[in-house]
Design an enzyme around this catalytic site. Structure first.
Site, short mmCIF file in Angstrom:
data_model
loop_
_atom_site.label_atom_id
_atom_site.label_comp_id
_atom_site.label_asym_id
_atom_site.label_seq_id
_atom_site.Cartn_x
_atom_site.Cartn_y
_atom_site.Cartn_z
N GLY A 11 -15.05 23.11 -51.64
CA GLY A 11 -14.86 23.62 -53.00
C GLY A 11 -13.68 23.02 -53.75
N MET A 98 -25.41 21.39 -51.10
CA MET A 98 -26.06 20.42 -50.22
C MET A 98 -27.58 20.56 -50.14
SD MET A 98 -23.51 18.77 -49.77
CE MET A 98 -23.87 17.46 -48.62
N HIS A 99 -28.16 21.36 -51.01
CA HIS A 99 -29.63 21.45 -51.00
C HIS A 99 -30.19 20.68 -52.19
CE1 HIS A 99 -30.25 24.12 -47.72
NE2 HIS A 99 -29.72 25.18 -48.27
N ILE A 100 -31.38 20.12 -51.99
CA ILE A 100 -32.13 19.56 -53.11
C ILE A 100 -32.83 20.73 -53.77
CG2 ILE A 100 -33.94 17.93 -53.77
CD1 ILE A 100 -31.68 16.56 -52.34
N HIS A 131 -22.18 13.67 -58.15
CA HIS A 131 -22.65 12.78 -57.08
C HIS A 131 -21.64 11.65 -56.91
CE1 HIS A 131 -25.46 10.99 -54.34
NE2 HIS A 131 -25.44 9.86 -55.03
N ASP A 171 -31.06 13.17 -57.86
CA ASP A 171 -29.93 12.35 -58.33
C ASP A 171 -30.34 11.37 -59.42
OD1 ASP A 171 -28.33 12.23 -55.05
OD2 ASP A 171 -28.19 13.66 -56.70
C1 GRF Z 1 -18.07 15.98 -53.24
O1 GRF Z 1 -17.67 14.73 -52.74
C2 GRF Z 1 -19.41 15.84 -53.94
O2 GRF Z 1 -19.59 14.60 -54.59
C3 GRF Z 1 -20.35 15.92 -52.78
O3 GRF Z 1 -19.82 16.93 -51.96
C4 GRF Z 1 -18.42 16.94 -52.12
C5 GRF Z 1 -18.04 18.34 -52.47
O4 GRF Z 1 -16.70 18.50 -52.19
N1 GRF Z 1 -21.68 16.26 -53.24
P1 GRF Z 1 -16.02 19.94 -52.47
O5 GRF Z 1 -16.79 20.98 -51.70
O6 GRF Z 1 -16.09 20.19 -53.96
O7 GRF Z 1 -14.60 19.76 -51.99
#
Ligand code: GRF
Length: 220
Positions: A11, A98-100, A131, A171
Site C-alpha cells: 500500500g 493483484m486480480h484481473i 502499472h 493493462d
Molecule cells: C506497484 O509496484 C504497482 O505498480 C504494482 O504493485 C505495486 C503495488 O505496491 N501493481 P504498493 O502495494 O502500492 O506498495
C-alpha cells in the site's frame, strides 16, 4: 470528491494518496473505502492509521468461493463491484490490486449492469490502474523484473510506469499519465525498483487528481 482504492500489498501507493489528500496535489478529496483482497495487506494498516481513519474491507477470493459453494469468480467480482459501488466513488484506483477484473466488475461500474439485482450506478465510474511499465511494453505480472531483464539484455533503453484507464483487455486502457524511468547499466534491480516506486507515488496522485478534475471538477 470520493475515491475508492483497491490494494493487495504494502500500500505504498495508497500511502501516497493518503498523504496527498486535501493538499494542492489532491484537493477536496476523500478516500471512502480501501478494499483489499488479502487480509494481511499492510495497506489496510495504513488506512486504519490515517487521520481520520479510512474505512477498510477485505474480500479475498478463495475464502469467498469456499464460503459460497457454487459461486464463481464472476460472482466474486460482482461482490467486489457491489462493495465499491455502494461507496459512491467518483473514481476507483487499483493500486497494486493483484486480480484481473472481469467484465462483470466493469459492467457494474459503467452502469451497464445492476450491482444487487436492481440498482445500477448512476453515471459510469472511471477505474484507473497503476502499472509499472510503459504502455504496451510489459503487460501483466512481473513487469518490473521483465523490464529490468530486457534492459540488461540491451533490448530496451529505459522503462517507466503508467496509470491507465481499466478496460476489458488487461493493462490496455488509454494511459492517463506515463512517466519514463531510466535504468542504469549494471545497477541492481533494487536500485531501479526504488526509482520506479518513487515515480509511481508521484503519478498515482497526479492521475487520480486528473480524473477527479474530469468527473467532479471543483467549481472555483
Ligand atoms: C506497484 O509496484 C504497482 O505498480 C504494482 O504493485 C505495486 C503495488 O505496491 N501493481 P504498493 O502495494 O502500492 O506498495
Amino acid at each position: 470528491r470520493r475515491i475508492v482504492v483497491l490494494i493487495s500489498g504494502s500500500g505504498s501507493n495508497l500511502q501516497a494518496l493518503i498523504d496527498a489528500l486535501n493538499t494542492p496535489a489532491l484537493p477536496r478529496a476523500h478516500i471512502a473505502l480501501v478494499l483489499s483482497n488479502r487480509k494481511a495487506a499492510y495497506g489496510l494498516t495504513r488506512a486504519q492509521n490515517a487521520r481520520p481513519p479510512i474505512e477498510t474491507a477485505v474480500l479475498a477470493l478463495q475464502p469467498y468461493l469456499k464460503t459460497n459453494p457454487g459461486k464463481s469468480r464472476r460472482d466474486y467480482d460482482l461482490q467486489v463491484a457491489k462493495l465499491v459501488a455502494k461507496h459512491n466513488p467518483d473514481v476507483v484506483v487499483l493500486a497494486g490490486w493483484m486480480h484481473i477484473m472481469s467484465e462483470g466488475f466493469l459492467d457494474v461500474l459503467s452502469g451497464d449492469a445492476p450491482y444487487d439485482g436492481e440498482h445500477k450506478v448512476q453515471k459510469p465510474i472511471p477505474v484507473i490502474n497503476l502499472h509499472p511499465a510503459l504502455p504496451g511494453a510489459f503487460d501483466g505480472a512481473h513487469a518490473i523484473e521483465r523490464a529490468y531483464e530486457a534492459f540488461q539484455k540491451g533490448e530496451i533503453k529505459h522503462s517507466g510506469a503508467m496509470v491507465h484507464r481499466v478496460v476489458r483487455e488487461v493493462d490496455r486502457g488509454q494511459p492517463v499519465i506515463v512517466q519514463e524511468v531510466e535504468i542504469n547499466l549494471g545497477e541492481p534491480i533494487e536500485a531501479y525498483e526504488e526509482r520506479l516506486h518513487k515515480t509511481e507515488w508521484d503519478i498515482i496522485v497526479k492521475a487520480t487528481a486528473k480524473i477527479l478534475d474530469e468527473v467532479a471538477p471543483i467549481s472555483s
